[in-house]
Write a protein that holds these residues in place. Structure first.
Motif, PDB file in Angstrom:
ATOM      1  N   THR A 170       0.943  -1.596   0.247  1.00  0.00           N
ATOM      2  CA  THR A 170      -0.381   0.100  -0.024  1.00  0.00           C
ATOM      3  C   THR A 170       0.823   1.048   0.184  1.00  0.00           C
ATOM      4  N   SER A 220       0.742   5.334  -0.386  1.00  0.00           N
ATOM      5  CA  SER A 220       0.089   6.959  -0.679  1.00  0.00           C
ATOM      6  C   SER A 220       0.212   7.688  -2.126  1.00  0.00           C
ATOM      7  N   VAL A 269      -3.409   4.873  -2.876  1.00  0.00           N
ATOM      8  CA  VAL A 269      -4.405   5.371  -1.163  1.00  0.00           C
ATOM      9  C   VAL A 269      -4.263   6.966  -2.176  1.00  0.00           C
ATOM     10  N   ARG A 293      -7.748  10.116   1.560  1.00  0.00           N
ATOM     11  CA  ARG A 293      -7.194   8.741   1.882  1.00  0.00           C
ATOM     12  C   ARG A 293      -8.685   8.484   1.850  1.00  0.00           C
ATOM     13  N   CYS A 337      -9.502   4.366  -3.104  1.00  0.00           N
ATOM     14  CA  CYS A 337      -8.196   3.912  -3.484  1.00  0.00           C
ATOM     15  C   CYS A 337      -8.451   2.795  -5.233  1.00  0.00           C
TER      16      CYS A 337
END
Length: 117
Positions: A51, A53, A98, A102, A105
């Motif tokens: 994961t 960002s 993401v 947030r 995603c």
């Protein structure tokens, strides 16, 4: 909840929607950890979830290096010793990007992402 934990939760939900049964999450051995172990009628799937960002430093799946693959393989071997199965083992990667806020995603499932030799 950390970004990684949130990503693993979303990956598990995604895999369930795709018809996989979640057998175990965060399986740990001295040799390594497997984020998700799941199965369908044909495959036993060891899943690494990555994961991020941002993709500034590359796509999340690029973080599954040869060293990481070896650790996953050793942990999978250990799991298989404890849970014999007739299903075909496979290694998948689920990458999650993401959004900055947030709120959303993007999930990309990469089946059979690497082979163990």
């Amino acid at each position: 909840m950390t970004t990684g934990e949130r990503g693993e939760l979303r990956a598990a939900e995604y895999l369930q929607r795709k018809g996989f049964r979640i057998l175990e999450r965060n399986y740990r051995t001295r040799r390594g950890e497997i984020d998700i172990i799941c199965a369908d009628d044909r495959y036993l799937v060891f899943v690494e979830v990555k994961t991020r960002s941002s993709s500034v430093f590359g796509m999340p799946c690029e973080a599954v290096t040869c060293s990481k693959q070896q650790k996953l393989a050793l942990a999978a071997w250990q799991w298989l010793q404890e849970h014999p199965t007739e299903l075909q083992p496979r290694f998948d990667v689920v990458e999650i990007l993401v959004s900055p806020d947030r709120a959303t995603c993007r999930i990309r499932h990469i089946p059979d992402a690497f082979e163990v030799v």
